[in-house]
Design a protein around this motif. Structure first.
Motif, mmCIF file in Angstrom:
data_model
loop_
_atom_site.group_PDB
_atom_site.id
_atom_site.type_symbol
_atom_site.label_atom_id
_atom_site.label_comp_id
_atom_site.label_asym_id
_atom_site.label_seq_id
_atom_site.Cartn_x
_atom_site.Cartn_y
_atom_site.Cartn_z
ATOM 1 N N ILE A 26 -69.675 86.965 -31.855
ATOM 2 C CA ILE A 26 -68.563 87.907 -31.858
ATOM 3 C C ILE A 26 -68.299 88.364 -30.428
ATOM 4 C CG2 ILE A 26 -67.718 90.118 -32.731
ATOM 5 C CD1 ILE A 26 -69.680 89.725 -35.103
ATOM 6 N N ASP A 27 -67.065 88.182 -30.000
ATOM 7 C CA ASP A 27 -66.619 88.647 -28.692
ATOM 8 C C ASP A 27 -66.062 90.056 -28.904
ATOM 9 O OD1 ASP A 27 -65.385 89.143 -26.269
ATOM 10 O OD2 ASP A 27 -64.476 87.153 -26.127
ATOM 11 N N ILE A 28 -66.710 91.040 -28.317
ATOM 12 C CA ILE A 28 -66.325 92.425 -28.603
ATOM 13 C C ILE A 28 -65.356 93.019 -27.584
ATOM 14 C CG2 ILE A 28 -68.444 92.917 -29.879
ATOM 15 C CD1 ILE A 28 -69.325 94.516 -27.335
ATOM 16 N N HIS A 29 -64.855 92.210 -26.645
ATOM 17 C CA HIS A 29 -63.922 92.738 -25.656
ATOM 18 C C HIS A 29 -62.809 91.733 -25.428
ATOM 19 C CE1 HIS A 29 -63.284 94.917 -21.566
ATOM 20 N NE2 HIS A 29 -62.151 94.591 -22.134
ATOM 21 N N CYS A 30 -61.773 91.815 -26.259
ATOM 22 C CA CYS A 30 -60.647 90.890 -26.161
ATOM 23 C C CYS A 30 -59.342 91.672 -26.205
ATOM 24 C CB CYS A 30 -60.659 89.919 -27.321
ATOM 25 S SG CYS A 30 -62.115 88.908 -27.342
ATOM 26 N N HIS A 31 -58.445 91.313 -25.329
ATOM 27 C CA HIS A 31 -57.155 91.991 -25.302
ATOM 28 C C HIS A 31 -56.094 91.152 -25.983
ATOM 29 C CE1 HIS A 31 -58.418 95.272 -22.760
ATOM 30 N NE2 HIS A 31 -59.038 94.403 -21.980
ATOM 31 N N ARG A 85 -55.135 81.202 -28.968
ATOM 32 C CA ARG A 85 -56.328 82.059 -29.003
ATOM 33 C C ARG A 85 -57.409 81.434 -29.887
ATOM 34 N NH1 ARG A 85 -57.649 87.579 -28.303
ATOM 35 N NH2 ARG A 85 -55.516 88.019 -27.724
ATOM 36 N N ILE A 86 -57.036 80.994 -31.078
ATOM 37 C CA ILE A 86 -58.023 80.422 -31.999
ATOM 38 C C ILE A 86 -58.581 79.116 -31.451
ATOM 39 C CG2 ILE A 86 -58.313 79.404 -34.295
ATOM 40 C CD1 ILE A 86 -56.483 81.691 -35.317
ATOM 41 N N ALA A 87 -57.735 78.296 -30.850
ATOM 42 C CA ALA A 87 -58.221 77.046 -30.248
ATOM 43 C C ALA A 87 -59.221 77.348 -29.131
ATOM 44 C CB ALA A 87 -57.044 76.225 -29.712
ATOM 45 N N GLU A 88 -58.945 78.365 -28.321
ATOM 46 C CA GLU A 88 -59.864 78.753 -27.250
ATOM 47 C C GLU A 88 -61.161 79.314 -27.829
ATOM 48 O OE1 GLU A 88 -61.053 79.368 -23.189
ATOM 49 O OE2 GLU A 88 -59.715 77.990 -24.232
ATOM 50 N N MET A 89 -61.053 80.079 -28.911
ATOM 51 C CA MET A 89 -62.260 80.583 -29.569
ATOM 52 C C MET A 89 -63.122 79.421 -30.053
ATOM 53 S SD MET A 89 -60.613 83.756 -31.750
ATOM 54 C CE MET A 89 -62.094 84.037 -32.745
ATOM 55 N N ASP A 90 -62.501 78.446 -30.675
ATOM 56 C CA ASP A 90 -63.250 77.278 -31.149
ATOM 57 C C ASP A 90 -63.875 76.521 -29.980
ATOM 58 O OD1 ASP A 90 -62.720 77.802 -33.807
ATOM 59 O OD2 ASP A 90 -61.044 76.392 -33.931
ATOM 60 N N ARG A 91 -63.116 76.369 -28.894
ATOM 61 C CA ARG A 91 -63.623 75.651 -27.721
ATOM 62 C C ARG A 91 -64.843 76.342 -27.128
ATOM 63 N NH1 ARG A 91 -63.708 75.470 -22.437
ATOM 64 N NH2 ARG A 91 -62.556 77.395 -22.071
ATOM 65 N N THR A 92 -64.831 77.673 -27.123
ATOM 66 C CA THR A 92 -65.918 78.422 -26.489
ATOM 67 C C THR A 92 -66.969 78.923 -27.472
ATOM 68 O OG1 THR A 92 -64.619 80.468 -26.579
ATOM 69 C CG2 THR A 92 -64.477 79.144 -24.548
ATOM 70 N N GLY A 93 -66.812 78.622 -28.753
ATOM 71 C CA GLY A 93 -67.828 78.978 -29.729
ATOM 72 C C GLY A 93 -67.793 80.401 -30.224
ATOM 73 N N ILE A 94 -66.615 81.003 -30.270
ATOM 74 C CA ILE A 94 -66.479 82.374 -30.742
ATOM 75 C C ILE A 94 -66.007 82.350 -32.194
ATOM 76 C CG2 ILE A 94 -65.280 84.586 -30.405
ATOM 77 C CD1 ILE A 94 -67.190 83.792 -28.104
ATOM 78 N N ASP A 95 -66.760 83.032 -33.067
ATOM 79 C CA ASP A 95 -66.393 83.105 -34.480
ATOM 80 C C ASP A 95 -65.379 84.208 -34.751
ATOM 81 O OD1 ASP A 95 -68.202 81.106 -35.656
ATOM 82 O OD2 ASP A 95 -69.759 82.441 -34.906
ATOM 83 N N MET A 96 -65.496 85.302 -34.025
ATOM 84 C CA MET A 96 -64.677 86.467 -34.299
ATOM 85 C C MET A 96 -64.445 87.226 -32.995
ATOM 86 S SD MET A 96 -65.648 89.544 -36.977
ATOM 87 C CE MET A 96 -65.987 88.342 -38.257
#
Length: 136
Positions: A26-31, A85-96
């Motif tokens: 979980i990335d807790i600091h996203c704008h 955003r979701i593609a970048e999350m998947d690329r970097t391994g962020i679930d939420m």
């Protein structure tokens, strides 16, 4: 003792693909940047995205200020487009991600009603993003 090094299996892509993972990243600091709110603040203040107001860049050093335009071009699609955003999350391994408004939406130089109206726009935008994920 195990040495610390970058993880190679972040857990995100497999969990989105339906394979359960024993953890979530979980990335807790996203704008989230909402162009409509940016435009409202700019119209009210003449200050694009925070500008040089005392609150906006008081903590930012000159090097950071010098690379902000480059970073903006790289980051803008990740901040404004849900699919990116979701593609970048998947690329970097962020679930939420825990989403918060972009600071430039709430420039202290703006009249209070601009911040209030910007809050409404941003909150509605974030709610629409969440709803589209749940239904999409």
């Amino acid at each position: 003792m195990q040495s610390l090094r970058p993880a190679t299996d972040h857990g995100s892509t497999s969990s989105r693909a339906g394979k359960a993972k024993p953890w979530r990243t979980i990335d807790i600091h996203c704008h989230c940047m909402v162009p409509k709110a940016n435009a409202m603040v700019l119209k009210a203040t003449g200050i694009p995205g925070g500008g040089d107001t005392p609150n906006a860049n008081a903590h930012v050093n000159e090097l950071t200020k010098s690379i902000q335009p480059q970073r903006g071009k790289i980051d803008f699609p990740k901040l404004t487009d849900l699919a990116t955003r979701i593609a970048e999350m998947d690329r970097t391994g962020i679930d939420m991600q825990v989403i918060s408004p972009y600071p430039g939406h709430f420039v202290y130089a703006a009249p209070p009603e601009v911040a209030r109206d910007s809050c409404h726009i941003v909150n509605n935008h974030i709610a629409e993003m969440v709803a589209s994920i749940r239904t999409g």
